[in-house]
Design a protein around this motif. Structure first.
Motif, PDB file in Angstrom:
ATOM      1  N   GLY A   1       8.606   3.248   2.295  1.00  0.00           N
ATOM      2  CA  GLY A   1       7.158   3.062   2.201  1.00  0.00           C
ATOM      3  C   GLY A   1       6.775   2.156   1.047  1.00  0.00           C
TER       4      GLY A   1
ATOM      5  N   GLY B   1       4.784  -1.241   1.860  1.00  0.00           N
ATOM      6  CA  GLY B   1       3.469  -1.399   1.247  1.00  0.00           C
ATOM      7  C   GLY B   1       3.384  -2.647   0.402  1.00  0.00           C
TER       8      GLY B   1
ATOM      9  N   CYS C   1      -0.966  -1.111   6.501  1.00  0.00           N
ATOM     10  CA  CYS C   1       0.075  -0.657   5.576  1.00  0.00           C
ATOM     11  C   CYS C   1       0.576   0.720   5.984  1.00  0.00           C
TER      12      CYS C   1
ATOM     13  N   SER D   1       4.325   1.381   8.159  1.00  0.00           N
ATOM     14  CA  SER D   1       5.335   2.220   7.532  1.00  0.00           C
ATOM     15  C   SER D   1       5.712   3.397   8.425  1.00  0.00           C
TER      16      SER D   1
ATOM     17  N   ALA E   1       3.050   3.806   1.331  1.00  0.00           N
ATOM     18  CA  ALA E   1       2.819   2.411   1.716  1.00  0.00           C
ATOM     19  C   ALA E   1       1.367   2.013   1.476  1.00  0.00           C
TER      20      ALA E   1
END
Length: 430
Positions: A195, A199, A235, A239, A249
């Motif tokens: 993550g 991100g 995002c 993830s 993320a």
């Protein structure tokens, strides 16, 4: 959720929008109003109207709200603007928060039914993050020094993101102990790492592209903010789709977006306002599904834990973290008391309720729910009178004022955050 449920919910949002400023003059904050409305609709005289959210709806709502909150909170971080008080913020986040989680975890062993370290860690970590919106009167009252307001606001904006991985690892560990899931602590840590990477790539890349598009005139201003909202959810969803942790993320994406997007970070208020709307619905769901069961399962140990969580578990770590900073005892106690438990704790409790077996997790969720309920009432009612009474004393008790900066942005941070959590506070700012 049926059409009738949707009509009731949207009607409540409309009524709150119409009367919010008036109600807040009587210490009726958004969490108080919507939690009470949820209780009345599910268990009170309005029960015949009925709201029956499905577990899937509650989970999606909670996850989407937390993702937007984490992204917008992280995107508000500007180290240059916070440089005068960066040391104080780091003390609270890197020393005070871990101490709060540890102390809360130890205290959670007094709860009946919390027999494993994972459930105790879940309670301690879920109740560690604070929510500045529950002390809205403190954040907009000019009697409270800007430095104190900024400190409370930055802490509450970042501690939910820092506590999130601890909560998720605790849920994974508890699910392994109860043999109800295949996501153990090791796998959860791997998901957190993935993550972080996703991100950073999605948030940073998206921020750079939005900046480039605006510089070259490719982005219509009316849709620029919507693009940031889409990026925040992207995002999270990317993830999850790649078996990473969506919440981490979203938080990392917010940090990367601000770092790469530069001026594009000014578009974040649209994400905050969307999160604010969803947060109202989360408080409503809290009243519908969590408050009455928590009261029915309440024990004296749970009540004692809630009191300890809002006092000793919060104030002692804050005092240790701020020791030697010359803020003065009144300021340290003020910061220690105004650590309300709010939206993040509610979402963590709802996620635990969805991911873990009902009998096993109920004592932990009861402790979380009752502590949040006590905080909503205690901090909501005490914010305005304490800010008026002790605000002037704080100005004279704290240490030397922060070095002046060329930007007025730091003083604006509290109001911006309040716009996200409680839209009516924008009127208070005016």
């Amino acid at each position: 959720m049926t059409a009738a449920d949707l009509a009731i919910v949207t009607g409540l949002v409309f009524v709150w929008g119409m009367l919010s400023a008036r109600l807040e003059r009587f210490e009726m904050t958004a969490p108080i109003v919507f939690t009470a409305a949820g209780v009345l609709l599910a268990h009170g005289p309005l029960a015949p109207l009925g709201i029956t959210p499905s577990p899937e709806v509650v989970k999606v709502l909670a996850e989407a709200t937390l993702a937007l909150v984490l992204f917008s909170d992280a995107s508000r971080v500007g180290l240059r603007r916070l440089r005068p008080d960066l040391g104080l913020c780091l003390r609270l986040l890197l020393l005070g928060l871990p101490l709060s989680i540890g102390l809360g975890t130890l205290a959670a062993f007094i709860l009946p039914g919390v027999g494993t370290g994972w459930l105790a860690l879940l309670v301690g970590a879920a109740l560690a993050p604070t929510d500045a919106a529950l002390g809205a009167a403190v954040m907009v009252n000019p009697a409270v020094p800007d430095r104190i307001r900024r400190l409370l606001n930055v802490e509450s904006g970042l501690n939910d993101g820092i506590a999130t991985p601890v909560v998720l690892v605790a849920i994974a560990g508890a699910s392994t102990v109860e043999h109800i899931g295949d996501t153990g602590p090791g796998k959860a840590v791997a998901e957190l790492a993935l993550g972080l990477l996703i991100g950073a790539v999605v948030g940073g890349g998206g921020g750079r592209l939005i900046k480039l598009g605006r510089d070259r005139g490719w982005v219509a201003e009316g849709f620029a903010a919507a693009a940031v909202l889409g990026l925040a959810l992207c995002c999270y969803a990317t993830s999850v789709a790649l078996d990473g942790n969506g919440f981490i993320a979203a938080f990392t994406g917010g940090l990367a977006f601000t770092a790469a997007g530069g001026p594009a970070a000014r578009l974040v208020p649209f994400v905050e306002e969307t999160g604010a709307l969803l947060s109202l619905l989360v408080w409503l769901m809290f009243g519908v599904i969590a408050v009455v069961p928590a009261m029915e399962a309440l024990t004296w140990q749970t009540a004692l834990y809630a009191v300890l969580s809002l006092t000793v578990v919060r104030i002692l770590p804050v005092a240790l973290a701020l020791a030697g900073t010359r803020l003065g005892r009144p300021a340290v106690l003020f910061v220690g008391w105004f650590g309300p438990r709010g939206l993040a704790s509610v979402v963590f409790g709802l996620l635990a309720l969805e991911d873990l077996a009902e009998p096993a997790v109920r004592p932990a969720v009861t402790a979380i729910a009752f502590t949040v309920l006590l905080s909503v009432l205690g901090h909501g009612v005490s914010a305005d009178p304490l800010a008026k009474r002790y605000g002037p004393r704080l100005a004279s008790s704290q240490g030397p004022p922060a070095a002046p900066t060329t930007s007025a942005a730091p003083a604006e941070i509290p109001e911006r955050r309040l716009i996200r959590r409680t839209p009516a506070d924008s009127r208070l700012k005016e």
